[in-house]
Design a protein around this motif. Structure first.
Motif, PDB file in Angstrom:
ATOM      1  N   ASP A  98      10.014  -5.104  -1.027  1.00  0.00           N
ATOM      2  CA  ASP A  98      10.257  -6.168  -0.062  1.00  0.00           C
ATOM      3  C   ASP A  98       9.081  -6.394   0.879  1.00  0.00           C
ATOM      4  OD1 ASP A  98      12.588  -7.277  -0.736  1.00  0.00           O
ATOM      5  OD2 ASP A  98      13.810  -6.293   0.811  1.00  0.00           O
ATOM      6  N   THR A  99       8.139  -5.482   0.862  1.00  0.00           N
ATOM      7  CA  THR A  99       6.964  -5.609   1.730  1.00  0.00           C
ATOM      8  C   THR A  99       5.817  -6.205   0.924  1.00  0.00           C
ATOM      9  OG1 THR A  99       7.655  -3.660   2.974  1.00  0.00           O
ATOM     10  CG2 THR A  99       5.344  -4.314   3.187  1.00  0.00           C
ATOM     11  N   GLN A 146       4.876   4.116  -2.806  1.00  0.00           N
ATOM     12  CA  GLN A 146       5.781   4.520  -1.721  1.00  0.00           C
ATOM     13  C   GLN A 146       6.238   3.351  -0.841  1.00  0.00           C
ATOM     14  OE1 GLN A 146       4.442   8.545  -0.068  1.00  0.00           O
ATOM     15  NE2 GLN A 146       2.604   7.798  -1.089  1.00  0.00           N
ATOM     16  N   SER A 169       8.216  -0.299  -0.262  1.00  0.00           N
ATOM     17  CA  SER A 169       9.337  -1.096  -0.776  1.00  0.00           C
ATOM     18  C   SER A 169       8.829  -2.416  -1.369  1.00  0.00           C
ATOM     19  CB  SER A 169      10.308  -1.392   0.374  1.00  0.00           C
ATOM     20  OG  SER A 169      10.952  -2.619   0.168  1.00  0.00           O
ATOM     21  N   LYS A 177       8.231  -0.509   9.585  1.00  0.00           N
ATOM     22  CA  LYS A 177       8.708  -1.391   8.511  1.00  0.00           C
ATOM     23  C   LYS A 177       8.072  -2.790   8.594  1.00  0.00           C
ATOM     24  CE  LYS A 177      11.487   1.659   6.711  1.00  0.00           C
ATOM     25  NZ  LYS A 177      10.846   2.371   5.605  1.00  0.00           N
ATOM     26  N   GLN A 221       6.436   3.591   7.658  1.00  0.00           N
ATOM     27  CA  GLN A 221       7.764   4.196   7.794  1.00  0.00           C
ATOM     28  C   GLN A 221       8.357   3.973   9.195  1.00  0.00           C
ATOM     29  OE1 GLN A 221       6.434   7.936   6.350  1.00  0.00           O
ATOM     30  NE2 GLN A 221       7.081   7.541   4.239  1.00  0.00           N
ATOM     31  N   ASN A 233       4.970  -6.764  -5.639  1.00  0.00           N
ATOM     32  CA  ASN A 233       4.859  -7.195  -4.236  1.00  0.00           C
ATOM     33  C   ASN A 233       3.410  -7.245  -3.760  1.00  0.00           C
ATOM     34  OD1 ASN A 233       4.927  -4.376  -4.616  1.00  0.00           O
ATOM     35  ND2 ASN A 233       5.295  -4.006  -2.435  1.00  0.00           N
ATOM     36  N   TYR A 259       2.963  -3.576  -9.499  1.00  0.00           N
ATOM     37  CA  TYR A 259       3.533  -3.681  -8.145  1.00  0.00           C
ATOM     38  C   TYR A 259       3.724  -5.167  -7.834  1.00  0.00           C
ATOM     39  CZ  TYR A 259       1.483   0.936  -8.376  1.00  0.00           C
ATOM     40  OH  TYR A 259       1.131   2.185  -8.798  1.00  0.00           O
TER      41      TYR A 259
END
Lengths: 363, 363
Positions: free
Chosen positions: B182-183, B178, B180, B150, B147, B215, B213
């Motif tokens: 994008d990660t 939890q 994103s 990032k 958090q 990602n 997931y």
């Protein structure tokens, strides 16, 4: 997920079609397939190497210092072990060079048609790729481009894959004398063993070059004359500051334990290399004669392949015709050429390939 | 020559000392040396793999599509071949991930003490490395760091090398919920075969993870339980868009022909893997008992190694003492720990190692 922007422009390297693929796609029996597309040694690997392999070492990581192999190469080339870096094929060392010099706006310079991995690795690191107008190496053009663009790395492929032509050692020296020591010059000698045999004026002495021109790195490989294409071992020879930088970008254990064993032994069996190269040029003479007999143009080659380029043959059609008959050669259409490259095979293989090309011409 | 500025801060990976080096430096006979420093399989390679190797293929490049190996892995994991990328060890896929996401200001996040190559590759690409305060994986800390910073890539080593602890599958799912999409989250399962055997709650199902997931990329290797440490074969399992990007940064022929043969066969001999893992935990119990008997602290391990860390033992001194007696283990001083990691060896090896540690304690 946002992938790095350079990936948008990447086309992967087009490897020679593997035998497995022809078995799968054309239903041809494995034993009927001749692969002369990747410049592998058609005589295989030295029997002494085959006998020396200790398979039980497969579970153990290699000695990551590659001590014994570097020692062997150092003795072979008359340099120090500290002048040597080992790569997973010499093409990994191309990547090391680009990675080690990486910066915003990096530029590389190479011949119009040459080994595709220079450009592919460069683009993967966002570098700009400058090519000379001529396909083959033209050092006057290289010099002009150098003066205009000030590239960070210059690649000379000596002899040149996939064309087969080869600069003379003296020409390269004259060129290097005009290049700033800040520019890395990569002399890719993947096929040097062949050129050295055919014409001593085209033989590169890495020890002399790195001593006289400390911005030179010489690349060699075990994939061609040494008959270890599948084992992925290459090497770079350069001054210690360059080698130290390349070692920093080298991943640990970048060659396998069996590759290390094989390369150490292969280097010791120079007799095998000599005999393979001798047969290579005897057999190449048949391809040259065939070309002359059929008025097909070809590039005189200092390697283990020959490139036919002729208005009489549409290369993609001919390669497809051969493929359907179980013969894999390399179409150079992806290089923008109406040409195809044939690895010089064994006597029996070449007989079948030439007969098949003859049939193609007669249809 | 101006090398890329990131090289200034690079310290190379410290590989386990090879047997060859101990022979050279300490004059100890090769057969008297026990190497339990690199988490190789002490039972070697499956006899079925050894029998299947066809050495004469050494001269030929591998089928660069790795068709058969991907097919085998796809069946084994219940995914599609297109979800798989092959690497020269799974550590090459770590590099692929960082290269594919490379940008100015790239950030990665990993545990306080974990596999060193995450950080080394990140630094080679100029990325910022963020570590959690705790050495072992603490997902609350991961979430807090995520958090705050990032990061672009999060590495979870499950189980964790070189400590041996292992997150539960459910904990990882709660964490991923939890994060994103994008990660990129890399779940490094190099030692998963061991964790799965010991505790099903710690077993990762790559198919489930990449489906739920998208990602996530799961990494596996043939270097540990499969007994092919020297052959350099690993794999990544992820959604197709990730795999496509990784294929663009993958060099052609990144594993050897014999590595490909070996991995295809190794995957088929699950009985061998099972028996090795069973013996691993039987033998690990001896190290646990020894530690308890001597009041040495250790980390309960879900792998093929155990980490001793105790104020009673100065790790560097003890490792040097063992080394001089022909026993190579891994001092974790370079990780900032007073601890050392011992690969669980064969019964005979462990007997000698434990006797030697006993001697060290008694001196």
């Amino acid at each position: 997920m946002h992938f790095t922007r350079v990936l948008q422009h990447i086309t992967s390297y087009e490897a020679g079609k593997p035998i497995e693929l022809v078995v799968r796609e054309y239903g041809i029996k494995r034993e009927d397939i001749i692969k002369l597309a990747s410049n592998e040694n058609p005589y295989g690997t030295s029997p002494k190497v085959l006998q020396s392999i200790q398979l039980e070492a497969m579970s153990l990581y290699p000695d990551d210092s590659y001590y014994e192999l570097k020692d062997g190469l150092a003795a072979h080339y008359g340099v120090d072990s500290q002048n040597i870096v080992i790569g997973s094929g010499s093409d990994q060392i191309i990547e090391f060079c680009i990675h080690a010099l990486h910066k915003e706006g990096l530029k590389i310079l190479h011949a119009g048609v040459t080994f595709a991995m220079y450009g592919i690795y460069a683009k993967l690191y966002g570098a700009e790729v400058i090519k000379t107008p001529d396909n083959a190496h033209n050092l006057a053009q290289f010099l002009e481009s150098y003066q205009t663009h000030k590239p960070d790395i210059i690649f000379l492929c000596v002899p040149n894959n996939p064309l087969g032509e080869c600069l003379e050692s003296k020409q390269i020296e004259d060129f290097l004398a005009q290049i700033s020591p800040d520019t890395l010059v990569v002399i890719d000698g993947a096929y040097q063993e062949y050129a050295t045999y055919k014409d001593s004026a085209r033989s590169i002495n890495p020890s002399h070059f790195i001593t006289t021109y400390p911005n030179v790195i010489y690349l060699g490989t075990f994939s061609k004359a040494y008959g270890l294409g599948g084992m992925r071992v290459g090497y770079g020879i350069a001054q210690k500051d360059i080698i130290t930088a390349l070692h920093k970008v080298r991943p640990p254990f970048n060659i396998t334990t069996l590759s290390l064993q094989a390369a150490i032994q292969a280097l010791k069996d120079q007799e095998f290399i000599h005999s393979c190269i001798q047969k290579n040029f005897e057999e190449m003479a048949r391809y040259e004669k065939f070309a002359k007999d059929h008025a097909i143009e070809y590039i005189p080659s200092y390697t283990n392949f020959i490139t036919y380029h002729s208005d009489k043959i549409q290369s993609s059609k001919c390669c497809q015709w051969l493929l359907e008959r179980g013969i894999i050669v390399r179409d150079l259409a992806s290089y923008g050429l109406n040409a195809f490259r044939i690895t010089i095979g064994t006597k029996e293989q070449n007989t079948r390939v030439l007969a098949c090309i003859q049939q193609y011409l007669e249809q």
